[in-house]
Design a protein around this motif. Structure first.
Motif, PDB file in Angstrom:
ATOM      1  N   GLU A 146       1.163  -1.458  -0.269  1.00  0.00           N
ATOM      2  CA  GLU A 146      -0.322   0.261   0.130  1.00  0.00           C
ATOM      3  C   GLU A 146       1.249   1.393  -0.102  1.00  0.00           C
ATOM      4  O   GLU A 146       0.709   2.208  -0.213  1.00  0.00           O
ATOM      5  CB  GLU A 146      -0.617   0.095   1.550  1.00  0.00           C
ATOM      6  CG  GLU A 146      -0.078   0.236   1.956  1.00  0.00           C
ATOM      7  CD  GLU A 146      -0.837  -0.002   3.679  1.00  0.00           C
ATOM      8  OE1 GLU A 146      -2.322  -0.079   3.748  1.00  0.00           O
ATOM      9  OE2 GLU A 146      -1.017  -0.436   4.947  1.00  0.00           O
ATOM     10  N   ALA A 147       2.854   0.888  -0.140  1.00  0.00           N
ATOM     11  CA  ALA A 147       2.663   2.141   0.129  1.00  0.00           C
ATOM     12  C   ALA A 147       2.943   3.552  -0.979  1.00  0.00           C
ATOM     13  O   ALA A 147       2.867   4.596  -0.454  1.00  0.00           O
ATOM     14  CB  ALA A 147       4.487   1.568   0.834  1.00  0.00           C
ATOM     15  N   LEU A 148       2.810   3.098  -2.091  1.00  0.00           N
ATOM     16  CA  LEU A 148       2.611   4.698  -2.848  1.00  0.00           C
ATOM     17  C   LEU A 148       1.590   4.889  -3.216  1.00  0.00           C
ATOM     18  O   LEU A 148       1.296   5.394  -4.270  1.00  0.00           O
ATOM     19  CB  LEU A 148       2.932   2.926  -4.774  1.00  0.00           C
ATOM     20  CG  LEU A 148       4.473   3.071  -4.711  1.00  0.00           C
ATOM     21  CD1 LEU A 148       4.376   2.398  -6.430  1.00  0.00           C
ATOM     22  CD2 LEU A 148       5.584   3.836  -4.670  1.00  0.00           C
ATOM     23  N   SER A 149       0.315   4.440  -2.315  1.00  0.00           N
ATOM     24  CA  SER A 149      -0.892   5.123  -2.192  1.00  0.00           C
ATOM     25  C   SER A 149      -0.197   6.234  -1.717  1.00  0.00           C
ATOM     26  O   SER A 149      -1.111   7.372  -1.322  1.00  0.00           O
ATOM     27  CB  SER A 149      -1.875   3.742  -1.620  1.00  0.00           C
ATOM     28  OG  SER A 149      -1.622   4.235  -0.865  1.00  0.00           O
ATOM     29  N   TYR A 150       0.796   6.268  -0.796  1.00  0.00           N
ATOM     30  CA  TYR A 150       0.668   7.862   0.019  1.00  0.00           C
ATOM     31  C   TYR A 150       1.844   8.773  -0.644  1.00  0.00           C
ATOM     32  O   TYR A 150       2.195   9.860   0.089  1.00  0.00           O
ATOM     33  CB  TYR A 150       1.847   7.061   1.669  1.00  0.00           C
ATOM     34  CG  TYR A 150       0.671   6.299   2.220  1.00  0.00           C
ATOM     35  CD1 TYR A 150       0.238   7.058   3.276  1.00  0.00           C
ATOM     36  CD2 TYR A 150       0.447   4.897   2.379  1.00  0.00           C
ATOM     37  CE1 TYR A 150      -0.473   6.352   4.492  1.00  0.00           C
ATOM     38  CE2 TYR A 150      -0.326   4.148   2.775  1.00  0.00           C
ATOM     39  CZ  TYR A 150      -1.124   4.969   3.839  1.00  0.00           C
ATOM     40  OH  TYR A 150      -1.896   4.126   4.750  1.00  0.00           O
ATOM     41  N   VAL A 151       2.388   8.105  -2.095  1.00  0.00           N
ATOM     42  CA  VAL A 151       2.640   9.256  -2.385  1.00  0.00           C
ATOM     43  C   VAL A 151       1.642  10.580  -3.220  1.00  0.00           C
ATOM     44  O   VAL A 151       0.827  10.562  -3.650  1.00  0.00           O
ATOM     45  CB  VAL A 151       3.582   8.873  -3.428  1.00  0.00           C
ATOM     46  CG1 VAL A 151       4.648   9.988  -4.521  1.00  0.00           C
ATOM     47  CG2 VAL A 151       4.709   8.071  -3.152  1.00  0.00           C
ATOM     48  N   ALA A 152       2.214  11.711  -2.785  1.00  0.00           N
ATOM     49  CA  ALA A 152       1.582  12.752  -4.137  1.00  0.00           C
ATOM     50  C   ALA A 152       2.434  12.764  -4.633  1.00  0.00           C
ATOM     51  O   ALA A 152       2.174  13.611  -5.581  1.00  0.00           O
ATOM     52  CB  ALA A 152       1.533  13.945  -2.267  1.00  0.00           C
ATOM     53  N   GLY A 153       3.909  12.634  -4.855  1.00  0.00           N
ATOM     54  CA  GLY A 153       4.846  13.234  -6.581  1.00  0.00           C
ATOM     55  C   GLY A 153       6.277  12.773  -6.362  1.00  0.00           C
ATOM     56  O   GLY A 153       6.657  12.442  -5.249  1.00  0.00           O
TER      57      GLY A 153
END
Length: 286
Positions: A146-153
């Motif tokens: 799920e980690a990449l869902s926390y990336v804004a940019g």
């Protein structure tokens, strides 16, 4: 889309660039490109407003064009050390079995074309082109899946380092990483929809026009998702926090003999799809 901050240092205005390269002001939408703006799902807000409703920027702001750091001063600026095996080898250090975490001072962040200040007593000033990851929502104990869902940019970061301070003055790495201007960031904060695979980006850095670093995020020891998950086990990651993910080989201390920066040297660097930077080294002054 690409979020930017433009204008004189300390007076940056938030903006956004569309797929045609047109710059629009976000001054009436958010105060800054920061944790509060990202936590409110800024990309969705821009889409709901519509490009036609945003004021197009065609005239340079007072003081002329300048890109600031693409993220306002974050609460945390987290570094990952020795995250490329070839870089660990050139540094003469073992390949990590877990990510190495250090912290860069948030006051080290500067714009992508701002000068790098050589500190007094600096003897081993070095460069590191790196992929930066900006967090978009609070992350605690997140899984790799799920980690990449926390990336804004994503953005370009130059993890400028003073190796004497870092490795020969005792204590942790932090004092070699946190000096003013040691964190050029930007020019753009590129949203994840434009970066479908953060592990498939080329990185490069030139010193005085000569290629020093050339690599790919595909060769990271720990990928972006693993890094976010790992760091979130040890500290809460908050919207606007910046993680810089390590550098490929070709840093100054890896040359034989080592090559370090001095006043007047010029760095140019970039990452595929994330833009480029240029910095000149200047002497410290009061």
């Amino acid at each position: 889309m690409k979020f930017v901050r433009y204008g004189p240092k300390g007076k940056e205005v938030p903006g956004v660039i569309d797929s045609t390269g047109t710059l629009y002001s976000l001054a009436d939408v958010v105060k800054d490109i920061d944790g509060d703006a990202l936590a409110s799902d800024l990309p969705a807000r821009v889409r709901s407003i519509g490009w036609n409703a945003l004021p197009e920027v065609t005239t340079p702001p007072e003081g002329g064009w300048r890109w600031g750091s693409c993220i306002a001063r974050p609460g945390k600026f987290v570094g990952i050390g020795l995250n490329y095996a070839d870089h660990a080898k050139e540094a003469g250090l073992p390949v990590p079995t877990e990510p190495i975490i250090f912290l860069k001072a948030s006051s080290s962040i500067s714009g992508p074309t701002d000068p790098i200040i050589k500190p007094p007593h600096s003897t081993k000033l070095d460069w590191e082109v790196e992929l930066g990851v900006v967090i978009g929502k609070t992350a605690r104990h997140v899984s790799v899946d799920e980690a990449l869902s926390y990336v804004a940019g994503y953005c370009v970061v130059n993890d400028v380092s003073e190796r004497n301070f870092q490795m020969e003055r005792g204590g942790t790495w932090d004092k070699g990483k946190g000096y003013d201007s040691f964190g050029p960031t930007g020019p753009w904060l590129v949203t994840p929809d434009e970066v479908p695979d953060p592990q498939a980006l080329t990185l490069w850095l030139d010193v005085n026009g000569n290629r020093a670093q050339s690599g790919s995020t595909a060769t990271m020891i720990f990928n972006v998702a693993q890094i976010i998950s790992y760091v979130s086990e040890y500290m809460t990651l908050e919207p606007g926090d910046l993680i810089t993910t390590g550098t490929p080989p070709g840093v100054g201390m890896g040359f034989k003999p080592p090559v370090f920066l001095d006043v007047g040297d010029v760095l140019t660097l970039g990452i595929e799809g994330l833009g480029s930077q240029r910095q000149e080294v200047v002497a410290w002054s009061r």
